[in-house]
Design an enzyme around this catalytic site. Structure first.
Site, PDB file in Angstrom:
ATOM      1  N   SER A 287     -11.348  -3.934   2.665  1.00 45.73           N
ATOM      2  CA  SER A 287     -10.067  -3.283   2.441  1.00 45.73           C
ATOM      3  C   SER A 287      -9.311  -3.100   3.751  1.00 45.73           C
ATOM      4  O   SER A 287      -8.111  -3.374   3.845  1.00 45.73           O
ATOM      5  CB  SER A 287     -10.301  -1.922   1.785  1.00 45.73           C
TER       6      SER A 287
ATOM      7  N   ASN B 278       0.857  -1.191   0.000  1.00 44.64           N
ATOM      8  CA  ASN B 278       0.000   0.000   0.000  1.00 44.64           C
ATOM      9  C   ASN B 278       0.891   1.239   0.000  1.00 44.64           C
ATOM     10  O   ASN B 278       1.759   1.384   0.861  1.00 44.64           O
ATOM     11  CB  ASN B 278      -0.911   0.018   1.236  1.00 44.64           C
TER      12      ASN B 278
ATOM     13  N   SER C  18      -5.004  -0.314  -2.971  1.00 49.97           N
ATOM     14  CA  SER C  18      -5.488   1.041  -2.750  1.00 49.97           C
ATOM     15  C   SER C  18      -6.686   0.925  -1.817  1.00 49.97           C
ATOM     16  O   SER C  18      -7.619   0.162  -2.090  1.00 49.97           O
ATOM     17  CB  SER C  18      -5.897   1.678  -4.080  1.00 49.97           C
ATOM     18  N   GLU C  19      -6.663   1.656  -0.709  1.00 48.57           N
ATOM     19  CA  GLU C  19      -7.612   1.361   0.366  1.00 48.57           C
ATOM     20  C   GLU C  19      -9.069   1.682   0.037  1.00 48.57           C
ATOM     21  O   GLU C  19      -9.964   1.303   0.773  1.00 48.57           O
ATOM     22  CB  GLU C  19      -7.192   2.024   1.684  1.00 48.57           C
ATOM     23  N   ASN C  20      -9.293   2.368  -1.081  1.00 43.49           N
ATOM     24  CA  ASN C  20     -10.680   2.585  -1.464  1.00 43.49           C
ATOM     25  C   ASN C  20     -11.263   1.373  -2.205  1.00 43.49           C
ATOM     26  O   ASN C  20     -12.422   1.404  -2.613  1.00 43.49           O
ATOM     27  CB  ASN C  20     -10.815   3.844  -2.323  1.00 43.49           C
TER      28      ASN C  20
END
Lengths: 232, 218
Positions: free
Chosen positions: B88, B23, B46-48
């Site tokens: 996530s 990340n 990607s944390e979204n």
């Protein structure tokens, strides 16, 4: 409506029962995956004193940003806000209370709320300002803080495809907070890009089962892009 | 002369291993993607909601439903997956991400990090940073060693914290530092930067070996 048919054909029906002082969850990450028409309807209804739970707060003139024009949000709960000048002004004036919550904790508070779990311990935020006043408990030598979960009076979400029974499929990164919010609303309204008949969505690929969804409305989305970035 | 932002990213890219899920935060960390060693397979999270983030799209491929955590339009690589925010952060908080790279204003010798709040300035929020530092097994911080002569490598962070005792490695424009047992260990120095300069710009406890190699920047 009859039986399991959740489809409504007007935004009036979609947000019927939404009143002042309610807690409303709104899906989306930035402007990606937001229920544009439902937000506009909230603006037109001019409901006031809303506690709004959403990862972000839109931009000036679009998304949740429009609710700021009439000071409709009393408390904003999110992880990253202030991309809009009006937000900054209302925040600094004290017109709006802002509760900043780590993004993963926010997601889990909503997931837990929808799942009937009132709170949980997480290491996220231990020793930081967000831990102030929260219970600390040690598990296997590591410290965790107690976070309480969230539910809402209304959850306004966006999905890609729905069937009439409210089974939902999301598209790419437009899913984000929408699936958890769907589970956490007393009334969950899904604004979608396409509605099909029951049986036309493969049950193997449903993201949100219809039991979590009370109303479905066909939306018309602008899908504005916040940071259009292309390969040089 | 210290490293440029690109060179810091280049050095951090050397921390990657084949098969890593990584990340990358906003700013210098994002640049790390440009220096992933050839022949190495790395999946960017990607944390979204993306595992397997690709490069920026061409004009034709721009999709408003496909953005990264910085809200920029992106693409995905072959074998990518999309998921919701709870999943996530299960990846992140649950320690499933192999390497996290993020920026900071300050770090201290206990491994605490301040990266989200500067008093007197509008606080926009922590986004996913607190979850990332709490959950990642392996974090590299990319940051400036000092600002106008004032050290950012401290005995104790002065700004409000993002996380406590969670950082083990820092790459600055001057040095690569490891944090352990309440001290910074000087592992490498930027090409042309002397140990004395690093010592003078480090406020926290710094352990220096008799020989400190230069970073390999190509």
């Amino acid at each position: 409506m009859a039986g399991f048919d959740k489809v409504v054909t007007s935004y009036d029906d979609a947000l019927s029962g939404l009143k002042d002082n309610m807690t409303v969850m709104v899906g989306g990450f930035g402007l990606c995956g937001i229920p544009e028409g439902l937000i506009k309807k909230m603006y037109e209804m001019n409901v006031q004193n809303i506690t709004c739970i959403s990862n972000n707060a839109g931009v000036d003139g679009f998304g949740l940003g429009i609710l700021l024009e009439r000071n409709q949000i009393k408390t904003m709960i999110g992880s990253y806000v202030g991309e809009n000048a009006l937000f900054e002004k209302q925040f600094l004036n004290g017109d709006m209370k802002v509760i900043l919550t780590p993004q993963g904790t926010l997601a889990e508070k909503i997931r837990a709320g929808g799942a009937g779990i009132p709170g949980f311990y997480t290491a996220t935020g231990y020793g930081t300002p967000i831990a102030d006043g929260k219970e600390v408990k040690e598990f296997n030598g590591r410290k965790y803080i107690l976070e309480e979960s969230y539910t809402s009076d209304f959850s306004l979400i966006r999905a890609w495809k729905a069937d009439r029974y409210g089974n939902l499929i999301y598209r790419k990164t437009a899913a984000n907070f929408n699936p958890m919010m769907a589970t956490a609303g007393k009334i969950t309204v899904a604004e979608v890009e396409e509605i099909v008949e029951p049986g036309q969505l493969d049950p193997n690929f449903i993201h949100t089962p219809g039991i979590f969804v009370q109303r479905v409305i066909l939306g018309n989305f602008e899908k504005r892009i916040e940071q259009r970035t292309v390969k040089k | 002369m210290g490293l440029s932002r690109e060179q810091i990213a280049q050095r951090i890219a050397q921390e990657m291993k084949d098969g890593y899920y990584v990340n990358l935060g906003i700013g210098i960390p994002t640049l790390v993607a440009n220096y992933i060693p050839a022949g190495m397979q790395v999946m960017l999270q990607s944390e979204n909601g993306i595992l397997g983030m690709g490069e920026f799209p061409t004009d034709e491929l721009v999709d408003p439903d496909l953005i990264n955590a910085g809200k920029q339009t992106v693409t995905v690589v072959k074998g990518a997956a999309f998921f919701n925010s709870a999943d996530s952060f299960a990846m992140i908080r649950g320690g499933h991400v192999d390497l996290t790279v993020l920026g900071a204003f300050e770090v201290d010798q206990d491994g605490s990090i301040a990266s989200w709040m500067v008093p007197g300035k509008l606080v926009k929020g922590m986004g996913g940073a607190m979850d990332l530092v709490a959950g990642a097994r392996n974090i590299v911080v990319a940051m400036a060693h000092s600002n106008k002569g004032e050290s950012k490598i401290l005995t104790k962070c002065k700004l409000p914290l993002t996380g406590v005792s969670c950082i083990k490695k820092v790459v600055t424009d001057l040095a690569v530092l490891e944090i352990k047992d309440g001290a910074f260990y000087l592992l490498e120095r930027a090409p042309g930067v002397s140990v004395e300069e690093i010592v003078s710009l480090t406020e926290g406890k710094l352990i220096v070996a008799s020989h400190v190699p230069e970073m390999k920047i190509f």
